[in-house]
Design a protein around this motif. Structure first.
Motif, PDB file in Angstrom:
ATOM      1  N   ILE A 235      73.080 -27.964 -57.542  1.00 37.96           N
ATOM      2  CA  ILE A 235      74.171 -28.314 -56.685  1.00 37.96           C
ATOM      3  C   ILE A 235      75.488 -27.770 -57.209  1.00 37.96           C
ATOM      4  N   GLY A 236      75.642 -27.764 -58.544  1.00 43.86           N
ATOM      5  CA  GLY A 236      76.922 -27.143 -59.285  1.00 43.86           C
ATOM      6  C   GLY A 236      76.810 -25.983 -59.045  1.00 43.86           C
TER       7      GLY A 236
ATOM      8  N   THR B 162      70.573 -31.272 -60.187  1.00 43.89           N
ATOM      9  CA  THR B 162      72.036 -31.561 -60.127  1.00 43.89           C
ATOM     10  C   THR B 162      72.943 -30.350 -60.587  1.00 43.89           C
TER      11      THR B 162
ATOM     12  N   SER C 223      71.312 -27.183 -50.864  1.00 35.91           N
ATOM     13  CA  SER C 223      70.614 -27.598 -51.963  1.00 35.91           C
ATOM     14  C   SER C 223      69.264 -27.862 -51.861  1.00 35.91           C
TER      15      SER C 223
ATOM     16  N   LEU D 151      77.097 -37.424 -57.494  1.00 40.85           N
ATOM     17  CA  LEU D 151      75.928 -37.069 -56.980  1.00 40.85           C
ATOM     18  C   LEU D 151      75.044 -36.746 -58.283  1.00 40.85           C
ATOM     19  N   PHE D 152      75.522 -36.190 -59.356  1.00 42.58           N
ATOM     20  CA  PHE D 152      74.823 -35.863 -60.425  1.00 42.58           C
ATOM     21  C   PHE D 152      74.274 -37.271 -60.906  1.00 42.58           C
TER      22      PHE D 152
ATOM     23  N   ILE E 267      71.532 -39.002 -58.785  1.00 40.39           N
ATOM     24  CA  ILE E 267      70.490 -38.203 -58.725  1.00 40.39           C
ATOM     25  C   ILE E 267      69.735 -38.783 -60.145  1.00 40.39           C
ATOM     26  N   ASN E 268      70.569 -38.381 -61.152  1.00 39.87           N
ATOM     27  CA  ASN E 268      69.818 -38.584 -62.302  1.00 39.87           C
ATOM     28  C   ASN E 268      69.267 -40.220 -62.631  1.00 39.87           C
TER      29      ASN E 268
ATOM     30  N   PHE F 298      80.982 -34.650 -56.822  1.00 34.76           N
ATOM     31  CA  PHE F 298      79.879 -33.936 -57.655  1.00 34.76           C
ATOM     32  C   PHE F 298      79.393 -34.809 -58.651  1.00 34.76           C
TER      33      PHE F 298
ATOM     34  N   THR G 103      75.688 -46.335 -65.261  1.00 35.64           N
ATOM     35  CA  THR G 103      76.248 -45.370 -64.179  1.00 35.64           C
ATOM     36  C   THR G 103      77.538 -45.843 -63.775  1.00 35.64           C
TER      37      THR G 103
ATOM     38  N   VAL H 156      66.774 -33.185 -63.036  1.00 36.30           N
ATOM     39  CA  VAL H 156      68.133 -33.032 -63.714  1.00 36.30           C
ATOM     40  C   VAL H 156      68.398 -31.550 -63.369  1.00 36.30           C
TER      41      VAL H 156
END
Length: 335
Positions: free
Chosen positions: A272-273, A269, A103, A313-314, A317-318, A310, A13, A266
């Motif tokens: 959200i985009g 994310t 979201s 966040l992606f 979350i992943n 963003f 990460t 997955v």
């Protein structure tokens, strides 16, 4: 084994976030156009441009700018917006709650709707109902979220105007927000008019975001349910007198949901985009709408801050989904 997996995920990460920071900073800085010149009036002199360029640090080399910017980011300072003249972190955090609430609502709708269709399809497997649900899911999935948004605006905003097509809350409602989480704050303070108005304004954009994801969840979860319903333990449950619906809900759904969890994480994310375009379509005051304004105005610090948020966040979350999947799956936990 679990500790090692968590450590590897955390290191990955950090490396990924650094790579994203390098790419975002480089792409934004090498893009054509001079944002400093856009800030100044037409009669600005070269000295004015030079002073403002030095103020924002654009007169230094690209590596120097990156080191300065990254040092600020590590201390929570993403710079100052060129157009709004306010700290980027303050601007981003003021809009983030709106995007998160939208979201989460979209995810809730997608899981509920997709799960319901999947259970119904598995319950009526090998029938005309299953075929009809499959065809409907395929059609829903083929339409992108922004097009669903336009369809909802046409139906519920123009032909049958029962919902608001813009904004985040009825402007006539007076409420002194302190967190910008309208739904949460409205519930905690007992202002259900705030909650109702906020949910009503979120309904159409959330549905537009949720429908494609709901179709994906329905298709994957139904296939997993059908596979589980052929296993010995579900056959044994039927022999013990459970109804087919009870077998699905009490026995098969728990095992079938595990692979779906990865898909939901997955796709969340991507959801959200997707708010970037949908928020713009509904004039929703979220982070995505702000991102488009920042790009139009070539507000480099704001663009960098929003993209980094963003990306974070992606990645987070992943990471959470990977760790949850590892924790819930005994074969991965002890393998």
């Amino acid at each position: 084994m679990l500790f090692r997996t968590v450590l590897i995920r955390l290191l990955t990460t950090v490396i990924t976030l650094f790579g994203v920071a390098v790419v975002v900073f480089t792409l934004v800085r090498v893009a054509p156009g001079n944002p400093i010149a856009m800030m100044l009036p037409p009669g600005a002199t070269d000295e004015d441009i030079a002073n403002l360029t030095a103020l924002y640090g654009f007169d230094k080399s690209l590596p120097q700018q990156f080191v300065i910017w990254l040092g600020g980011v590590l201390h929570g300072d993403f710079g100052t917006s060129i157009t709004l003249r306010r700290p980027v972190s303050e601007l981003v955090l003021s809009r983030l709650p709106a995007t998160l609430e939208l979201s989460v609502m979209a995810l809730f709708i997608a899981v509920a709707l997709g799960g319901l269709v999947a259970v119904l399809g598995a319950r009526r497997r090998n029938s005309a109902t299953e075929v009809g649900l499959d065809l409907t899911s395929g059609a829903v999935l083929s339409i992108p979220d922004f097009l669903w948004g336009l369809i909802f605006v046409l139906i519920f905003g123009v032909l049958w105007p029962v919902l608001s097509i813009s904004g985040r809350i009825d402007p006539r409602i007076e409420f002194d927000f302190t967190t910008n989480y309208y739904v949460v704050e409205g519930i905690l303070r007992g202002r259900f008019d705030v909650v109702g108005s906020t949910l009503a304004h979120m309904l159409m954009p959330a549905m537009a975001l949720a429908l494609p994801l709901a179709a994906m969840i329905a298709q994957l979860l139904k296939q997993n349910l059908k596979a589980e319903l052929l296993q010995d333990y579900t056959t044994l449950s039927r022999v013990r007198g459970f109804t087919e619906t009870a077998v699905i809900l009490r026995e098969a759904l728990r095992n079938a949901a595990l692979p779906t969890l990865a898909l939901v994480g997955v796709q969340f994310t991507f959801l959200i985009g997707g708010t970037v375009i949908v928020e713009r379509l509904f004039a929703y005051e979220g982070l995505g709408n702000m991102a488009i304004d920042a790009v139009i105005n070539r507000d480099l610090p704001l663009i960098q801050g929003i993209v980094m948020l963003f990306a974070a966040l992606f990645i987070v979350i992943n990471l959470a989904v990977d760790l949850s999947y590892t924790f819930l799956n005994p074969r991965l936990r002890h393998g």
